[in-house]
Design an enzyme around this catalytic site. Structure first.
Site, mmCIF file in Angstrom:
data_model
loop_
_atom_site.group_PDB
_atom_site.id
_atom_site.type_symbol
_atom_site.label_atom_id
_atom_site.label_comp_id
_atom_site.label_asym_id
_atom_site.label_seq_id
_atom_site.Cartn_x
_atom_site.Cartn_y
_atom_site.Cartn_z
ATOM 1 N N GLY A 1 -111.819 -13.330 0.644
ATOM 2 C CA GLY A 1 -111.933 -13.508 -0.892
ATOM 3 C C GLY A 1 -113.663 -13.488 -0.989
ATOM 4 O O GLY A 1 -114.394 -13.863 -1.926
ATOM 5 N N SER B 1 -115.865 -11.074 -1.270
ATOM 6 C CA SER B 1 -116.549 -9.795 -1.782
ATOM 7 C C SER B 1 -116.860 -10.139 -3.277
ATOM 8 O O SER B 1 -117.780 -9.486 -3.799
ATOM 9 C CB SER B 1 -115.416 -8.742 -2.112
ATOM 10 N N VAL C 1 -104.142 -11.241 1.507
ATOM 11 C CA VAL C 1 -103.618 -12.292 2.185
ATOM 12 C C VAL C 1 -102.364 -12.746 1.854
ATOM 13 O O VAL C 1 -101.738 -13.626 2.758
ATOM 14 C CB VAL C 1 -104.644 -13.432 1.850
ATOM 15 N N ASN D 1 -110.412 -18.677 1.341
ATOM 16 C CA ASN D 1 -111.270 -18.765 -0.009
ATOM 17 C C ASN D 1 -110.314 -17.842 -1.065
ATOM 18 O O ASN D 1 -110.407 -18.348 -2.176
ATOM 19 C CB ASN D 1 -112.638 -18.508 0.224
ATOM 20 N N TYR E 1 -101.090 -22.647 -11.029
ATOM 21 C CA TYR E 1 -102.471 -22.576 -10.441
ATOM 22 C C TYR E 1 -102.544 -23.832 -9.865
ATOM 23 O O TYR E 1 -103.132 -24.016 -8.490
ATOM 24 C CB TYR E 1 -103.547 -22.079 -11.138
ATOM 25 N N LYS F 1 -103.109 -25.170 -5.990
ATOM 26 C CA LYS F 1 -104.285 -25.800 -5.294
ATOM 27 C C LYS F 1 -104.139 -27.293 -4.562
ATOM 28 O O LYS F 1 -104.920 -27.709 -3.512
ATOM 29 C CB LYS F 1 -105.521 -25.842 -6.334
HETATM 30 P P1 NAP Z 1 -113.147 -14.304 -7.967
HETATM 31 O O1 NAP Z 1 -114.523 -14.193 -8.403
HETATM 32 O O2 NAP Z 1 -112.181 -13.619 -8.723
HETATM 33 O O3 NAP Z 1 -113.018 -13.658 -6.541
HETATM 34 C C1 NAP Z 1 -111.801 -13.543 -6.022
HETATM 35 C C2 NAP Z 1 -112.067 -13.126 -4.488
HETATM 36 O O4 NAP Z 1 -110.571 -13.069 -3.908
HETATM 37 C C3 NAP Z 1 -112.254 -11.653 -4.606
HETATM 38 O O5 NAP Z 1 -113.021 -11.353 -3.429
HETATM 39 C C4 NAP Z 1 -110.825 -10.857 -4.510
HETATM 40 O O6 NAP Z 1 -111.045 -9.603 -3.999
HETATM 41 C C5 NAP Z 1 -110.285 -11.599 -3.679
HETATM 42 N N1 NAP Z 1 -108.671 -11.655 -3.553
HETATM 43 C C6 NAP Z 1 -107.930 -11.940 -4.702
HETATM 44 N N2 NAP Z 1 -106.428 -11.654 -4.257
HETATM 45 C C7 NAP Z 1 -106.778 -11.468 -2.946
HETATM 46 C C8 NAP Z 1 -105.546 -11.016 -2.124
HETATM 47 N N3 NAP Z 1 -104.331 -11.061 -2.252
HETATM 48 N N4 NAP Z 1 -105.921 -10.669 -0.759
HETATM 49 C C9 NAP Z 1 -107.284 -10.941 -0.307
HETATM 50 N N5 NAP Z 1 -108.378 -11.189 -1.352
HETATM 51 C C10 NAP Z 1 -108.068 -11.496 -2.600
HETATM 52 O O7 NAP Z 1 -112.731 -15.723 -7.770
HETATM 53 P P2 NAP Z 1 -113.689 -17.019 -7.711
HETATM 54 O O8 NAP Z 1 -113.820 -17.668 -8.781
HETATM 55 O O9 NAP Z 1 -114.653 -16.693 -6.789
HETATM 56 O O10 NAP Z 1 -112.441 -17.991 -6.794
HETATM 57 C C11 NAP Z 1 -112.393 -17.892 -5.431
HETATM 58 C C12 NAP Z 1 -111.665 -19.360 -4.851
HETATM 59 O O11 NAP Z 1 -112.035 -20.317 -5.701
HETATM 60 C C13 NAP Z 1 -110.506 -19.201 -5.388
HETATM 61 O O12 NAP Z 1 -109.295 -19.760 -4.370
HETATM 62 C C14 NAP Z 1 -110.442 -20.080 -6.793
HETATM 63 O O13 NAP Z 1 -109.149 -20.743 -6.939
HETATM 64 C C15 NAP Z 1 -111.295 -21.361 -6.233
HETATM 65 N N6 NAP Z 1 -111.942 -21.952 -7.464
HETATM 66 C C16 NAP Z 1 -112.873 -21.063 -8.464
HETATM 67 C C17 NAP Z 1 -113.388 -21.921 -9.201
HETATM 68 C C18 NAP Z 1 -114.371 -21.256 -10.309
HETATM 69 O O14 NAP Z 1 -115.028 -21.968 -11.134
HETATM 70 N N7 NAP Z 1 -114.604 -19.847 -10.431
HETATM 71 C C19 NAP Z 1 -113.192 -23.369 -9.607
HETATM 72 C C20 NAP Z 1 -112.319 -23.896 -8.716
HETATM 73 C C21 NAP Z 1 -111.871 -23.014 -7.644
HETATM 74 P P3 NAP Z 1 -109.950 -8.541 -4.574
HETATM 75 O O15 NAP Z 1 -109.670 -8.659 -5.652
HETATM 76 O O16 NAP Z 1 -110.684 -7.115 -4.109
HETATM 77 O O17 NAP Z 1 -108.852 -8.641 -3.480
#
Ligand code: NAP
Length: 258
Positions: free
Chosen positions: A13, A15, A65, A91, A157, A161
């Site tokens: 993740g 990108s 993944v 991630n 979700y 987690k």
């Molecule tokens: P995001 O901006 O939507 O990025 C998600 C990343 O994961 C992208 O690179 C996406 O690329 C990749 N991804 C999604 N499904 C995938 C799959 N099946 N296989 C491989 N890659 C995949 O999300 P984010 O907010 O950065 O979240 C990243 C992590 O942080 C997650 O685990 C989330 O639960 C956690 N988190 C985020 C927040 C927040 O405030 N943003 C808070 C708590 C926890 P593709 O779609 O191209 O595959």
């Protein structure tokens, strides 16, 4: 204090969003960084911007993944490119909204497939290389949502987690004899491209609920991951660290200083 230069790091993740922030911290520290995601276009644009940050190489690997074979191919590609792997940041994750009363089996399955199975498959795929490293590090991106807090529409979700932390604790015991540590970072509200769409008023409201007075940055999560990946953190395993500006601390909104 510690050096990550020359280490081989895989960020799933990587990108976008938090993963890209994690990758940028490792790249700036001189590590060789592989990022994994499904969209090749997003991988290409992230590699282009991350490549200039440090002295190491940055590569993109297309992966889903939730597919075990795809994870195996991802790990093999990293090992071939960097002649080994020292750090896995598992991630990749998704957070689609689904209220409990209307949540379908498919909506539940996709979140568990990516967030839980995706974590396990990524770790399994990288294990041989991490054992070979002799000081392997695994850093999971969990969340405050589930392990500590709840949020309407995210029961599946939150379950996923929290499941990551259950996985982490036993994995940490099983892998300790191999000098591999397994820890988790629990982000609070982090300012990513996705959140920007929610609008300034909404974001300002979120910031007011956080004692630190602001949302976190993807790099804030990257700094915590970098510490847990360092040689100096080798005696820390099976632990979860919230990186949330104190978001989980207030008993009520009144407890946050204006
Ligand atoms: P995001 O901006 O939507 O990025 C998600 C990343 O994961 C992208 O690179 C996406 O690329 C990749 N991804 C999604 N499904 C995938 C799959 N099946 N296989 C491989 N890659 C995949 O999300 P984010 O907010 O950065 O979240 C990243 C992590 O942080 C997650 O685990 C989330 O639960 C956690 N988190 C985020 C927040 C927040 O405030 N943003 C808070 C708590 C926890 P593709 O779609 O191209 O595959």
């Amino acid at each position: 204090m510690f050096s990550l230069a020359g280490k081989s790091v895989l960020v799933t993740g990587g990108s976008k969003g938090i993963g890209r922030g994690i990758a940028s911290v490792f790249a700036a520290a001189g590590a060789n960084v592989a990022i994994g995601a499904r969209s090749q276009a997003d991988l290409d644009s992230a590699v282009a911007s991350l490549g200039d940050l440090g002295s190491g190489k940055v590569i993109g690997i297309a992966v889903d993944v939730s597919d075990r074979d795809s994870c195996t191919a991802m790990a093999a590609a990293v090992v071939e490119a960097f002649a080994g792997l020292d750090v896995l940041c598992a991630n990749a994750g998704i957070f689609p909204d689904a209220p409990l009363q209307t949540m379908t089996p498919d909506q539940l399955a996709v979140v568990l497939d990516v967030n839980v199975k995706g974590t396990v498959y990524s770790v399994q795929a990288c294990l041989d290389a991490l054992i070979e490293s002799g000081r392997g590090r695994i850093v999971l991106t969990s969340s405050i949502t589930g392990p500590i807090t709840g949020f309407p529409g995210w029961s599946h979700y939150g379950a996923s987690k929290a499941a990551q932390l259950g996985f982490m604790r036993t994995a940490a015991i099983e892998l300790a004899p191999h000098k591999i540590t397994v820890n988790a970072v629990l982000p609070g509200n982090i300012f990513t491209e996705g959140l920007a769409d929610l609008g300034e008023d909404y974001l300002a409201g979120m910031a007011r609920a956080i004692p630190a007075g602001a949302l976190g940055t993807p790099e804030d999560i990257g700094y915590a991951a970098a510490f847990l990946a360092s040689d100096e953190a080798g005696y820390i395993t099976g632990q979860a660290i919230a990186v949330d500006g104190g978001q989980v601390l207030p008993e009520s909104p009144d407890a946050v200083m204006p």
